[in-house]
Write a protein that holds these residues in place. Structure first.
Motif, PDB file in Angstrom:
ATOM      1  N   LYS A 295       0.835  -1.210   0.000  1.00  0.00           N
ATOM      2  CA  LYS A 295       0.000   0.000   0.000  1.00  0.00           C
ATOM      3  C   LYS A 295       0.870   1.261   0.000  1.00  0.00           C
ATOM      4  O   LYS A 295       0.503   2.284  -0.584  1.00  0.00           O
ATOM      5  CB  LYS A 295      -0.938  -0.003   1.210  1.00  0.00           C
TER       6      LYS A 295
ATOM      7  N   TYR B 117       0.530   2.682  -3.805  1.00  0.00           N
ATOM      8  CA  TYR B 117      -0.531   3.686  -3.748  1.00  0.00           C
ATOM      9  C   TYR B 117      -0.182   4.924  -2.928  1.00  0.00           C
ATOM     10  O   TYR B 117      -1.007   5.842  -2.853  1.00  0.00           O
ATOM     11  CB  TYR B 117      -1.812   3.051  -3.174  1.00  0.00           C
TER      12      TYR B 117
ATOM     13  N   ASN C  49      -0.341   5.209   0.062  1.00  0.00           N
ATOM     14  CA  ASN C  49      -1.366   5.307   1.094  1.00  0.00           C
ATOM     15  C   ASN C  49      -0.681   5.154   2.453  1.00  0.00           C
ATOM     16  O   ASN C  49      -0.671   4.079   3.057  1.00  0.00           O
ATOM     17  CB  ASN C  49      -2.424   4.213   0.886  1.00  0.00           C
TER      18      ASN C  49
END
Length: 275
Positions: free
Chosen positions: A121, A125, A127
């Motif tokens: 992640k 991304y 994130n």
């Protein structure tokens, strides 16, 4: 049901630990050997300490199935290979295809699962918030603040939490975790340290470089380079050489900067050939 000795022997081998590594500060190697061969029954304290180092509970020992552990170990070996080559999308695809989370029982396996999930992640991304949540959840399976001895993997997770905090713009939390990973690294016996811990030096050095603390960054870059060479490993060596090149440029030492840039390129080509 397998005996306690047979179970811990199976898990120890799957964790790639020697008897010396597992028994250190718990009991003598000869005592552990007798326990594994069902020649001696450990007392409760020794039993608990062995389980803690292996990252399992007594309940999990009671429900242990060796074939399940072997399968999960093979799956994580494949994921680790993808991770070393930075193939993060392949990790997510493989986790989904194999439904690996349905096969996990041991705390250390859940820790690995959330480490790889959080890392994906982060890298795929950006994130940061979710990555930190996953990494912390993974760490929570085995880590306590007063724990004397950490595993190599716990140290990697701590370092990655720090690195993610740094990317998220929280330098105070970043440095807390990054320094903690280095602290625990220096408490590890040499026989228990794997080459992949090179990354913790890169993580801290990169953070210090971003904070413009160049002299401190150089210390950890050099330590990481020495450690990687000591372990005959290329893992994160390219990144360390590249970071050293950037540092030399900032110091106006263009000759050295070019030297380390070329070294970084050489490692990248070698790694490409290996892949």
């Amino acid at each position: 049901m397998n005996s306690f000795g047979a179970v811990i022997k199976e898990i120890r081998k799957n964790r790639k630990l020697t008897q010396k590594m597992l028994s250190e500060d718990i009991c003598s190697q000869s005592v552990l050997s007798r326990i594994e061969n069902d020649e001696e029954l450990p007392n409760v304290v020794v039993m608990q300490q062995i389980c803690q180092r292996l990252g399992v509970t007594m309940d999990q020992i009671m429900q242990f199935k060796s074939e399940d552990v072997r399968l999960v170990t093979r799956m994580f070996d494949k994921i680790a290979d993808y991770f070393r080559h930075k193939e993060y999308q392949k990790i997510l695809n493989y986790m989904k295809e194999t439904t690996i989370e349905e096969r996990l029982h041991l705390d250390t396996d859940w820790q690995r699962y959330y480490y790889y999930l959080g890392s994906c992640k982060f890298y795929l991304y950006n994130n940061y918030e979710q990555a930190i949540l996953d990494l912390k959840k993974g760490l929570s399976y085995t880590y306590q603040a007063n724990k004397a001895n950490l595993s190599d993997f716990e140290i990697q997770v701590i370092s990655c939490i720090g690195s993610t905090y740094g990317s998220a713009g929280n330098p105070a939390e970043a440095e807390k975790y990054l320094k903690l990973s280095i602290h625990y690294f220096h408490k590890l016996p040499n026989i228990r340290v794997n080459a992949e811990l090179t990354k913790i030096f890169f993580n801290y050095a990169k953070f210090l470089r971003e904070q413009n603390r160049l002299e401190e960054a150089q210390i950890y870059i050099d330590q990481g380079i020495v450690w990687a060479r000591h372990r005959n490993s290329y893992y994160y060596l390219e990144e360390l050489f590249k970071l050293k090149s950037q540092l030399m440029e900032l110091k106006q030492n263009h000759e050295k900067a070019e030297e380390y840039r070329l070294l970084s390129e050489q490692i990248r080509r070698i790694e490409t050939i290996k892949i």
